[in-house]
Design a protein around this motif. Structure first.
Motif, short mmCIF file in Angstrom:
data_model
loop_
_atom_site.label_atom_id
_atom_site.label_comp_id
_atom_site.label_asym_id
_atom_site.label_seq_id
_atom_site.Cartn_x
_atom_site.Cartn_y
_atom_site.Cartn_z
N ALA A 111 1.07 -1.24 0.01
CA ALA A 111 0.03 -0.04 -0.02
C ALA A 111 0.68 1.05 0.03
O ALA A 111 1.69 1.45 0.85
N THR A 112 0.58 2.19 -0.91
CA THR A 112 1.34 3.52 -0.87
C THR A 112 0.58 4.48 -0.01
O THR A 112 -0.81 4.89 -0.20
N LEU A 113 0.98 4.98 1.10
CA LEU A 113 0.46 6.02 1.97
C LEU A 113 0.87 7.52 1.26
O LEU A 113 2.04 7.72 1.38
N SER A 114 0.02 8.36 0.85
CA SER A 114 0.19 9.31 0.06
C SER A 114 0.67 10.65 0.82
O SER A 114 -0.13 10.76 1.90
N CYS A 115 1.51 11.30 0.70
CA CYS A 115 2.06 12.33 1.29
C CYS A 115 2.90 13.39 0.21
O CYS A 115 3.85 13.32 0.05
N LEU A 116 1.98 14.41 -0.28
CA LEU A 116 2.80 15.38 -1.27
C LEU A 116 2.67 16.84 -0.96
O LEU A 116 1.78 17.24 -0.28
N TYR A 117 4.05 17.52 -0.85
CA TYR A 117 4.23 18.59 -0.53
C TYR A 117 4.57 19.58 -2.13
O TYR A 117 5.87 19.32 -2.62
N ARG A 118 3.71 20.38 -2.47
CA ARG A 118 3.85 21.22 -3.72
C ARG A 118 4.29 22.44 -3.68
O ARG A 118 4.40 23.13 -4.92
N GLU A 119 4.50 22.98 -2.78
CA GLU A 119 4.84 24.49 -2.29
C GLU A 119 6.19 24.76 -3.06
O GLU A 119 5.97 25.56 -3.92
N LEU B 225 8.87 18.69 8.51
CA LEU B 225 9.38 19.71 9.40
C LEU B 225 10.71 20.10 8.40
O LEU B 225 11.53 19.64 8.10
N GLN B 226 11.02 21.65 8.59
CA GLN B 226 11.77 22.28 7.91
C GLN B 226 12.60 22.77 9.22
O GLN B 226 12.22 23.20 10.08
N THR B 227 14.06 22.54 8.98
CA THR B 227 14.93 22.85 9.96
C THR B 227 16.09 23.69 9.52
O THR B 227 17.18 23.32 9.48
N THR B 228 15.82 24.97 9.33
CA THR B 228 16.80 25.88 8.78
C THR B 228 16.96 26.85 9.80
O THR B 228 17.64 26.80 10.63
N GLU B 229 16.42 28.21 9.94
CA GLU B 229 16.58 29.14 11.02
C GLU B 229 15.83 28.66 12.37
O GLU B 229 16.57 28.60 13.22
N TYR B 230 14.84 28.11 12.16
CA TYR B 230 14.14 27.36 13.33
C TYR B 230 13.11 26.22 12.65
O TYR B 230 12.82 25.98 11.45
N THR B 231 12.90 25.05 13.50
CA THR B 231 12.19 23.88 13.10
C THR B 231 10.83 24.33 13.21
O THR B 231 10.16 24.91 14.10
N LYS B 232 10.16 24.10 12.01
CA LYS B 232 8.57 24.21 11.93
C LYS B 232 8.06 23.32 10.88
O LYS B 232 8.80 22.81 9.94
N VAL B 233 6.73 23.22 11.19
CA VAL B 233 6.07 22.17 10.46
C VAL B 233 5.62 22.95 9.16
O VAL B 233 5.13 23.91 9.14
N ILE B 234 5.79 22.35 7.94
CA ILE B 234 5.52 22.80 6.69
C ILE B 234 4.43 22.16 5.87
O ILE B 234 3.96 22.61 4.95
N HIS B 235 4.16 20.95 6.50
CA HIS B 235 3.24 20.06 5.79
C HIS B 235 2.71 18.95 6.55
O HIS B 235 3.69 18.17 7.21
N GLN B 236 1.68 18.49 6.49
CA GLN B 236 1.31 17.13 7.24
C GLN B 236 -0.12 16.85 6.40
O GLN B 236 -0.78 17.46 5.96
N ALA B 237 -0.28 15.62 6.76
CA ALA B 237 -1.19 14.64 6.02
C ALA B 237 -1.75 13.45 6.61
O ALA B 237 -0.77 13.06 7.50
N GLU B 238 -3.05 13.27 6.85
CA GLU B 238 -3.38 11.91 7.37
C GLU B 238 -3.91 10.87 6.04
O GLU B 238 -4.54 11.56 5.08
N VAL B 239 -3.60 9.51 6.37
CA VAL B 239 -3.99 8.61 5.53
C VAL B 239 -4.86 7.49 6.29
O VAL B 239 -4.23 6.88 7.08
N VAL B 240 -6.04 7.18 5.70
CA VAL B 240 -6.61 6.11 6.50
C VAL B 240 -6.52 4.95 5.66
O VAL B 240 -6.84 4.85 4.45
N LEU B 241 -6.04 3.97 6.33
CA LEU B 241 -5.72 2.77 5.54
C LEU B 241 -6.72 1.77 5.79
O LEU B 241 -7.04 0.92 6.65
#
Length: 294
Positions: free
Chosen positions: A33-41, A118-134
């Motif tokens: 099964a492929t659990l999808s998580c796509l960040y397009r920004e 999470l992006q860890t440059t100047e400070y750590t921050k969440v840039i994307h999250q997704a939930e997948v129901v299998l």
């Protein structure tokens, strides 16, 4: 790492609001099964990213499914249940595709999963999250419907039909249908049996009063796969020639035919013997006549 993730998430939510994507996918037992998580920004270097796949349940004792830290897989906190069963698509990571391949899925994998980037440059921050129901599923076998062969005079008597289907998942819905008016009939018995591989078999019976034109259907529904498999029974009447008396007559005529065949064979053999003797005597007389002329 999980406790560290939790604290980071708490911090990031105070700084930015991230939309949570949710998807539902269906996989068959034993498949991948492929659990999808796509960040397009925008494209980001992997060394500045942390990607966590985890079970979306705060009560889970071991929630870590897969972790990618600074461009490298980190298996130190991965749950043993997922060891050697998860893979990222390395050729797609730099394009923002953080989907996870889960190998050989079973019933215990039927959960809700969360992907956190999470992006860890100047400070750590969440840039994307997704939930997948299998959700998991397995097709049931073609139903087998059994019913009695009736005499034409049996209208009104109680008849019993049975229907069986095997090796499906999850538990099915079973419907009995009178096809003459498409009305639903209540089963007399419904038994669902679980197997060691997690699949189910279903056995159902139906008791109804016989009518002159019976058309019964048994339908097995798998809601997740949106499959409806059915089997039909149409009234089968015994013909008048199939009565016990007719069977006796058939047996008698059969024995008579066998006797006639034996007599015919004996007569044929006798004729062949007579013909052979006649030909032999004729040949002998011809030879004697020829010798006398000499």
């Amino acid at each position: 790492y999980f406790f560290h993730i939790t604290s980071l998430l708490s911090l990031s939510f105070n700084l930015v609001v991230i939309a949570l994507e949710e998807k539902i996918i269906v996989s068959k037992l034993g498949d991948n099964a492929t659990l999808s998580c796509l960040y397009r920004e925008r494209e980001l270097p992997l060394k500045d990213l942390r990607v966590y796949w985890q079970i979306a349940d705060d009560q889970e004792v071991c929630p870590v499914v897969h972790a990618l830290i600074s461009g490298q897989d980190n298996e130190s906190e991965q749950c043993i249940h997922f060891k050697n069963r998860t893979q990222l698509f390395w050729d797609r990571l730099e394009n923002g595709n953080f989907s996870l391949l889960l190998l050989n899925v079973s019933q215990s994998d039927e959960r809700t999963y969360k992907c956190v980037v999470l992006q860890t440059t100047e400070y750590t921050k969440v840039i994307h999250q997704a939930e997948v129901v299998l959700s998991l599923a397995a097709s049931y076998s073609q139903p087998v419907l059994s019913g009695p062969i009736r005499n034409s005079s049996s209208t009104g008597e109680e008849m019993t039909f049975s229907c069986r289907s095997d090796n499906g998942y999850p538990k099915p819905n079973v419907y009995w249908i009178n096809k003459t008016d498409n009305s639903h009939l209540l089963p007399s018995e419904l038994k669902i049996t679980s197997h060691t591989d997690g699949t189910y078999s279903v056995f159902s019976t139906l008791k109804v009063k016989a009518t002159s034109n019976m058309q019964i259907e048994c339908s097995v529904e798998n809601k997740i796969l949106r499959e409806n498999l059915s089997a039909n029974y149409t009234q089968q009447k015994q013909s008048s020639g199939s009565s016990p008396e007719s069977h006796k007559n058939l047996e008698k005529s059969g024995r008579g035919a066998q006797a006639a065949a034996v007599v015919s064979i004996v007569i044929l053999i006798g004729l062949l013997v007579v013909l052979t003797c006649w030909l032999w005597r004729r040949r002998s007389s011809t030879l004697v006549s020829y010798t006398g002329n000499e």
